[in-house]
Design a protein around this motif. Structure first.
Motif, mmCIF file in Angstrom:
data_model
loop_
_atom_site.group_PDB
_atom_site.id
_atom_site.type_symbol
_atom_site.label_atom_id
_atom_site.label_comp_id
_atom_site.label_asym_id
_atom_site.label_seq_id
_atom_site.Cartn_x
_atom_site.Cartn_y
_atom_site.Cartn_z
ATOM 1 N N LEU A 20 0.849 -1.187 0.000
ATOM 2 C CA LEU A 20 0.000 0.000 0.000
ATOM 3 C C LEU A 20 0.884 1.236 0.000
ATOM 4 O O LEU A 20 1.841 1.323 0.761
ATOM 5 C CB LEU A 20 -0.890 0.006 1.245
ATOM 6 N N LEU A 21 0.552 2.182 -0.855
ATOM 7 C CA LEU A 21 1.253 3.452 -0.891
ATOM 8 C C LEU A 21 0.222 4.570 -0.849
ATOM 9 O O LEU A 21 -0.699 4.596 -1.657
ATOM 10 C CB LEU A 21 2.101 3.571 -2.164
ATOM 11 N N VAL A 22 0.370 5.466 0.112
ATOM 12 C CA VAL A 22 -0.514 6.619 0.254
ATOM 13 C C VAL A 22 0.305 7.859 -0.067
ATOM 14 O O VAL A 22 1.345 8.092 0.542
ATOM 15 C CB VAL A 22 -1.103 6.722 1.679
ATOM 16 N N ILE A 23 -0.163 8.634 -1.036
ATOM 17 C CA ILE A 23 0.530 9.853 -1.446
ATOM 18 C C ILE A 23 -0.378 11.034 -1.136
ATOM 19 O O ILE A 23 -1.492 11.131 -1.648
ATOM 20 C CB ILE A 23 0.887 9.823 -2.942
ATOM 21 N N ASP A 24 0.113 11.929 -0.309
ATOM 22 C CA ASP A 24 -0.655 13.096 0.098
ATOM 23 C C ASP A 24 -0.214 14.308 -0.723
ATOM 24 O O ASP A 24 0.971 14.580 -0.858
ATOM 25 C CB ASP A 24 -0.449 13.364 1.587
ATOM 26 N N THR A 43 -0.646 5.236 -11.462
ATOM 27 C CA THR A 43 -1.647 4.225 -11.113
ATOM 28 C C THR A 43 -1.474 2.962 -11.955
ATOM 29 O O THR A 43 -1.667 1.857 -11.458
ATOM 30 C CB THR A 43 -3.074 4.765 -11.255
ATOM 31 N N GLN A 52 -1.548 -1.332 -3.879
ATOM 32 C CA GLN A 52 -2.719 -0.464 -3.754
ATOM 33 C C GLN A 52 -2.228 0.966 -3.568
ATOM 34 O O GLN A 52 -1.333 1.241 -2.783
ATOM 35 C CB GLN A 52 -3.593 -0.862 -2.582
ATOM 36 N N LEU A 53 -2.821 1.885 -4.300
ATOM 37 C CA LEU A 53 -2.375 3.266 -4.302
ATOM 38 C C LEU A 53 -3.524 4.172 -3.894
ATOM 39 O O LEU A 53 -4.635 4.055 -4.411
ATOM 40 C CB LEU A 53 -1.893 3.626 -5.707
ATOM 41 N N ILE A 54 -3.256 5.056 -2.942
ATOM 42 C CA ILE A 54 -4.257 6.030 -2.507
ATOM 43 C C ILE A 54 -3.641 7.420 -2.633
ATOM 44 O O ILE A 54 -2.583 7.686 -2.059
ATOM 45 C CB ILE A 54 -4.694 5.784 -1.048
ATOM 46 N N PHE A 55 -4.291 8.274 -3.411
ATOM 47 C CA PHE A 55 -3.890 9.672 -3.528
ATOM 48 C C PHE A 55 -4.826 10.506 -2.669
ATOM 49 O O PHE A 55 -6.046 10.355 -2.750
ATOM 50 C CB PHE A 55 -4.021 10.177 -4.968
ATOM 51 N N ILE A 56 -4.258 11.409 -1.890
ATOM 52 C CA ILE A 56 -5.054 12.395 -1.165
ATOM 53 C C ILE A 56 -4.746 13.716 -1.838
ATOM 54 O O ILE A 56 -3.599 14.169 -1.857
ATOM 55 C CB ILE A 56 -4.698 12.422 0.330
ATOM 56 N N SER A 57 -5.775 14.328 -2.423
ATOM 57 C CA SER A 57 -5.537 15.499 -3.251
ATOM 58 C C SER A 57 -6.732 16.440 -3.209
ATOM 59 O O SER A 57 -7.874 16.001 -3.117
ATOM 60 C CB SER A 57 -5.299 15.033 -4.694
#
Length: 80
Positions: A20-24, A43, A52-57
């Motif tokens: 899992l990678l979360v990018i803020d 992606t 699994q990739l989650i972008f917070i934008s």
């Protein structure tokens, strides 16, 4: 970070890794006009690598269909 996760997953099979990678705020680093072109490539690679990739934008590229809005906060039912 994607390459590092992929390397660890591929080369250290006994190591427990949450793929899992979360990018803020990725849009701030790339600016929106660049981010909309970079987002699909990141992606695509994450999907190929099984991460699994989650972008917070604050911004949402035009080609994004998997969007979860947090404009009301993480828990919109919480009484402020």
């Amino acid at each position: 970070y994607l390459l590092m996760l992929k390397y660890v997953i591929d080369n250290f099979e006994s190591m427990r890794v949450l793929p899992l990678l979360v990018i803020d705020s990725a849009d701030q680093a790339f600016q929106m006009h660049n981010f909309k072109f970079i987002y699909p490539e990141i992606t695509k690679y994450a999907q190929e690598a099984g991460i699994q990739l989650i972008f917070i934008s604050k911004e949402i590229p035009n080609n994004v269909h998997e969007n979860i809005s947090i404009k009301e906060g993480f828990n919109p039912f919480h009484d402020k």
